[in-house]
Scaffold this motif. Structure first.
Motif, short mmCIF file in Angstrom:
data_model
loop_
_atom_site.label_atom_id
_atom_site.label_comp_id
_atom_site.label_asym_id
_atom_site.label_seq_id
_atom_site.Cartn_x
_atom_site.Cartn_y
_atom_site.Cartn_z
N GLU A 274 54.27 67.75 23.63
CA GLU A 274 55.49 68.55 23.52
C GLU A 274 56.45 67.96 22.50
N LEU A 275 56.62 66.64 22.53
CA LEU A 275 57.52 65.98 21.59
C LEU A 275 57.04 66.15 20.16
N ILE A 276 55.75 65.97 19.94
CA ILE A 276 55.20 66.11 18.59
C ILE A 276 55.45 67.51 18.06
N ARG A 277 55.17 68.51 18.87
CA ARG A 277 55.30 69.89 18.41
C ARG A 277 56.76 70.30 18.24
N ALA A 278 57.66 69.65 19.00
CA ALA A 278 59.08 69.97 18.88
C ALA A 278 59.77 69.13 17.81
N GLY A 279 59.06 68.13 17.27
CA GLY A 279 59.66 67.26 16.26
C GLY A 279 60.75 66.36 16.83
N ARG A 280 60.55 65.88 18.08
CA ARG A 280 61.56 65.06 18.73
C ARG A 280 60.96 63.73 19.22
N SER A 281 61.84 62.80 19.58
CA SER A 281 61.43 61.54 20.17
C SER A 281 62.06 61.40 21.55
N ASP A 282 61.48 60.51 22.36
CA ASP A 282 61.99 60.22 23.70
C ASP A 282 61.88 58.71 23.88
N VAL A 283 63.01 58.02 23.69
CA VAL A 283 63.01 56.55 23.73
C VAL A 283 64.19 56.10 24.60
N ASP A 284 63.98 56.10 25.91
CA ASP A 284 65.01 55.64 26.86
C ASP A 284 64.80 54.15 27.10
N LEU A 285 65.80 53.36 26.76
CA LEU A 285 65.69 51.92 26.87
C LEU A 285 66.30 51.35 28.15
N ALA A 286 66.79 52.21 29.05
CA ALA A 286 67.47 51.71 30.25
C ALA A 286 66.62 50.74 31.07
N PRO A 287 65.34 51.03 31.37
CA PRO A 287 64.57 50.07 32.17
C PRO A 287 64.43 48.70 31.49
N LEU A 288 64.16 48.70 30.19
CA LEU A 288 64.03 47.43 29.47
C LEU A 288 65.36 46.71 29.39
N ARG A 289 66.45 47.44 29.28
CA ARG A 289 67.78 46.83 29.25
C ARG A 289 68.09 46.13 30.57
N HIS A 290 67.68 46.75 31.69
CA HIS A 290 67.89 46.11 32.99
C HIS A 290 67.14 44.78 33.08
N VAL A 291 65.92 44.76 32.55
CA VAL A 291 65.16 43.51 32.55
C VAL A 291 65.85 42.46 31.68
N ALA A 292 66.29 42.87 30.50
CA ALA A 292 66.99 41.93 29.62
C ALA A 292 68.25 41.38 30.28
N ASP A 293 68.98 42.24 30.98
CA ASP A 293 70.20 41.79 31.67
C ASP A 293 69.85 40.79 32.77
N ALA A 294 68.75 41.02 33.47
CA ALA A 294 68.35 40.09 34.53
C ALA A 294 68.03 38.72 33.95
N PHE A 295 67.36 38.70 32.79
CA PHE A 295 67.09 37.42 32.14
C PHE A 295 68.38 36.76 31.66
N MET A 296 69.34 37.55 31.20
CA MET A 296 70.61 36.99 30.72
C MET A 296 71.43 36.41 31.87
N LEU A 297 71.45 37.12 33.00
CA LEU A 297 72.27 36.70 34.13
C LEU A 297 71.55 35.77 35.09
N GLY A 298 70.23 35.75 35.02
CA GLY A 298 69.44 35.14 36.07
C GLY A 298 69.56 33.64 36.19
N ARG A 299 69.61 33.21 37.45
CA ARG A 299 69.51 31.78 37.75
C ARG A 299 68.03 31.44 37.82
N ARG A 300 67.61 30.45 37.08
CA ARG A 300 66.20 30.06 37.02
C ARG A 300 65.88 29.12 38.17
N LYS A 301 64.84 29.46 38.93
CA LYS A 301 64.38 28.62 40.03
C LYS A 301 62.91 28.29 39.79
#
Length: 308
Positions: A274-301
């Protein structure tokens, strides 16, 4: 565009279990080539590198990139600069910055880029989203616990920097959470447990909130034996909600409301077409951003060593 000439890069377990059957069952695609250091797909041309493949098979129109995330950026750049549409297996990359660059390159080359969060296409996810939109959420708990030896045996890349460790499955939960909630959440604290002999976490506990003060706790663990748990529970004004089995079943106030057979990858490939035929992209970074935030805030054990 009629049939899309597709190539797959990185022929491993996920490709054999999910990608190849999904492509074979979709008339929108013709699989014409594959590139992989070790794996092969019978009946088509196979190459050792994506560069060799793109040069030898100019008829390729779209590429699915299924290698580990640490190696995906360079391959995606080659495909996008060659004018090919690109499907990114999850997570879409090793860093936020590289995926943002890929999105810009896709736009510049007038091709589609798809960050494919497969768990969002689990059967009951949209039903859960609709339910939660009609009530107030008091609290939410996420438990994603599985046995890494069962699901990723001998896969050293997943323990290396950029491999994400327990966030490889955990990001599936975060992709669902960021889909079913009506407003964004953000991490406030995290504890990440690293085996003393590994560079990626084996377990994580993350607390999230939103602008209304939502109490959301996510627990990921790769040391689970016996039954595996992929559950999201919410206390709401309309009763308790449970989205279980990785998003396959929705129960509200003890009543099963939604359960259908899993069709995640067939739905992903329909979306990509559908994206190819419509000439659009779908790049939601929210899940990866949550992981990055966890690494930034995380206490390492540091915890005991892990051995396959």
């Amino acid at each position: 565009m009629s049939t899309i000439n597709l190539a797959i890069v990185g022929v491993g377990k996920i490709v054999r279990d999910q990608h190849l059957p999904a492509v074979a069952g979709n008339a929108d695609y013709r699989l014409v080539a594959a590139a992989s250091r070790n794996g092969r797909v019978e009946g088509i041309d196979n190459f050792g590198t994506i560069g060799d493949m793109l040069q030898a098979v100019p008829s390729i129109q779209a590429v699915s990139l299924c290698m580990p995330p640490q190696y995906r950026y360079a391959a995606a750049v080659q495909a996008l600069e060659a004018g090919k549409h690109v499907f990114l297996e999850k997570p879409p990359g090793a860093t936020l910055s590289e995926v943002e660059d890929l999105a810009a390159r896709a736009a510049a080359n007038d091709v589609s880029l798809f960050a494919s969060w497969h768990s969002r296409y689990a059967p009951a996810v949209e039903a859960a989203r609709t339910f939660l939109a009609g009530t107030r959420i008091r609290a939410m708990r996420v438990a994603w616990k599985e046995d890494v030896r069962q699901w990723h045996p001998g896969q050293d890349w997943i323990w290396q920097p950029g491999g994400l460790g327990v966030f490889d499955p955990g990001i599936n939960a975060l992709s669902i959470v960021s889909r079913i909630l009506s407003q964004p959440v953000f991490a406030t604290e995290a504890t990440l447990e690293f085996p003393e002999n590994r560079d990626a976490p084996i377990a994580a506990l993350i607390r999230f909130t939103d602008a209304t003060g939502l109490d959301l706790l996510a627990e990921f663990d790769w040391r689970q034996t016996g039954p595996q748990n992929w559950d999201i529970e919410a206390e709401t004004e309309a009763g308790p909600m449970r989205l279980s089995e990785g998003g396959a079943k929705l129960t509200v106030d003890g009543q099963l409301l939604h359960a259908e057979p899993e069709q995640e990858y067939p739905m992903l490939y329909r979306r990509f077409a559908e994206l190819i035929r419509a000439g659009r992209s779908d790049v939601d970074l929210a899940p990866l951003r949550h992981v990055a935030d966890a690494f930034m805030l995380g206490r390492r054990k540091v915890v005991e060593a892990f051995h396959d």
